[in-house]
Design an enzyme around this catalytic site. Sequence first.
Site, PDB file in Angstrom:
ATOM      1  N   ILE A 292     151.392  27.712  88.234  1.00 48.30           N
ATOM      2  CA  ILE A 292     151.621  26.317  88.613  1.00 48.30           C
ATOM      3  C   ILE A 292     151.437  25.465  87.365  1.00 48.30           C
ATOM      4  O   ILE A 292     150.747  25.861  86.423  1.00 48.30           O
ATOM      5  CB  ILE A 292     150.690  25.852  89.762  1.00 48.30           C
ATOM      6  CG1 ILE A 292     149.217  26.067  89.415  1.00 48.30           C
ATOM      7  CG2 ILE A 292     151.031  26.552  91.049  1.00 48.30           C
ATOM      8  CD1 ILE A 292     148.260  25.584  90.501  1.00 48.30           C
ATOM      9  N   ASP A 293     152.072  24.323  87.351  1.00 43.30           N
ATOM     10  CA  ASP A 293     152.059  23.465  86.165  1.00 43.30           C
ATOM     11  C   ASP A 293     150.652  22.995  85.813  1.00 43.30           C
ATOM     12  O   ASP A 293     149.772  22.911  86.673  1.00 43.30           O
ATOM     13  CB  ASP A 293     152.941  22.242  86.392  1.00 43.30           C
ATOM     14  CG  ASP A 293     154.399  22.606  86.599  1.00 43.30           C
ATOM     15  OD1 ASP A 293     154.822  23.656  86.094  1.00 43.30           O
ATOM     16  OD2 ASP A 293     155.104  21.833  87.275  1.00 43.30           O
ATOM     17  N   LYS A 294     150.472  22.620  84.570  1.00 36.69           N
ATOM     18  CA  LYS A 294     149.200  22.087  84.086  1.00 36.69           C
ATOM     19  C   LYS A 294     148.694  20.958  84.974  1.00 36.69           C
ATOM     20  O   LYS A 294     147.517  20.912  85.349  1.00 36.69           O
ATOM     21  CB  LYS A 294     149.362  21.594  82.648  1.00 36.69           C
ATOM     22  CG  LYS A 294     148.176  20.803  82.114  1.00 36.69           C
ATOM     23  CD  LYS A 294     148.504  20.134  80.791  1.00 36.69           C
ATOM     24  CE  LYS A 294     147.396  19.205  80.349  1.00 36.69           C
ATOM     25  NZ  LYS A 294     147.735  18.455  79.127  1.00 36.69           N
TER      26      LYS A 294
ATOM     27  N   ARG B   8     159.334  19.400  92.125  1.00 35.67           N
ATOM     28  CA  ARG B   8     159.540  18.181  91.348  1.00 35.67           C
ATOM     29  C   ARG B   8     161.033  17.886  91.181  1.00 35.67           C
ATOM     30  O   ARG B   8     161.478  16.746  91.347  1.00 35.67           O
ATOM     31  CB  ARG B   8     158.844  18.309  89.996  1.00 35.67           C
ATOM     32  CG  ARG B   8     157.337  18.488  90.099  1.00 35.67           C
ATOM     33  CD  ARG B   8     156.725  18.935  88.785  1.00 35.67           C
ATOM     34  NE  ARG B   8     156.879  17.897  87.758  1.00 35.67           N
ATOM     35  CZ  ARG B   8     156.599  18.117  86.472  1.00 35.67           C
ATOM     36  NH1 ARG B   8     156.169  19.315  86.065  1.00 35.67           N
ATOM     37  NH2 ARG B   8     156.751  17.143  85.597  1.00 35.67           N
TER      38      ARG B   8
END
Length: 300
Positions: A132-134, A233
């Site tokens: 998962i993204d930062k 997103r």
Amino acid sequence: MKIESLVSEERLDVFIAREADISRSQAADLLQSGAVTLNGKPLKKNARTITGAVYELVLPEPETVDIIAQDIPLSVVYEDGDVIVIDKPKGLVVHPAPGHSDGTLVNALLHHCGSSLSGINGQLRPGIVHRIDKDTSGLLIVAKNDHAHRLLADQLADHSLSRVYEAIVCGRFKEPSGTIDAPIGRHPADRKKMAVVQKDGRNAVTHYEVIAEYRGYSHIRCRLETGRTHQIRVHMASVGHPILGDMIYGHKKPELGQETQCLHARQLKFVHPSSGEPMELSCPLPEYFSNLLDKLNSMS
């Protein structure tokens, strides 16, 4: 490595994954790279097995990369000898990359788990089944041995590993739920970004439902059917409802004081790689998310 098929017309990637004890996605990659041959000739991804045929495959050597174990606090939701599930905070990078050589989740996992992490992805991303993204918070599952990693990777590939997210997005919806089925690939003008594309895109499906609506914003739940980079997103932005705070795919200025995407991996479902039991784990909304909901309630 040589393996003999005892049946005909079995999918070659399925056969190779089982006999070589690797994941189906790894088997597909081997076929794509020409590393699987029959009588010296590389085989295509859509090939089928032949009874009595002896297939030869070349497994790549894992990369050797030095990663420092660091004592970084972890919020452990579940852990046993096969898996560990972490509630990742916003701002924590998952694995080392240029600009983030340490201080990552992988550095923390090496300290917490020691040598008991899967090396199936090489030393660079030990145990990491998905990412998962930062600036996305929430649940992430990590394999502690190669057997667990292979089975979890297969569940990820056949979509039986379920991931549910919650987000605050801009705008209100006409319908209470829906599905976005739109291929995702590299942005044609900005290669650092992803986009909904019609050419060279990969199949991507996101199911969403509205939890609550506010003045100018909506609190939604998203279930991933596929797992493309930045999928939620990109998909939400493509239908005119970018995620609050997402200044890459959404509005270019902070709103409600939020400068990064308000996106949280809330729930995870999978089949345990050893027991075969269904697992369902969840974590609470983080403080930043709850505070935004309180702010939206006060504005309504």
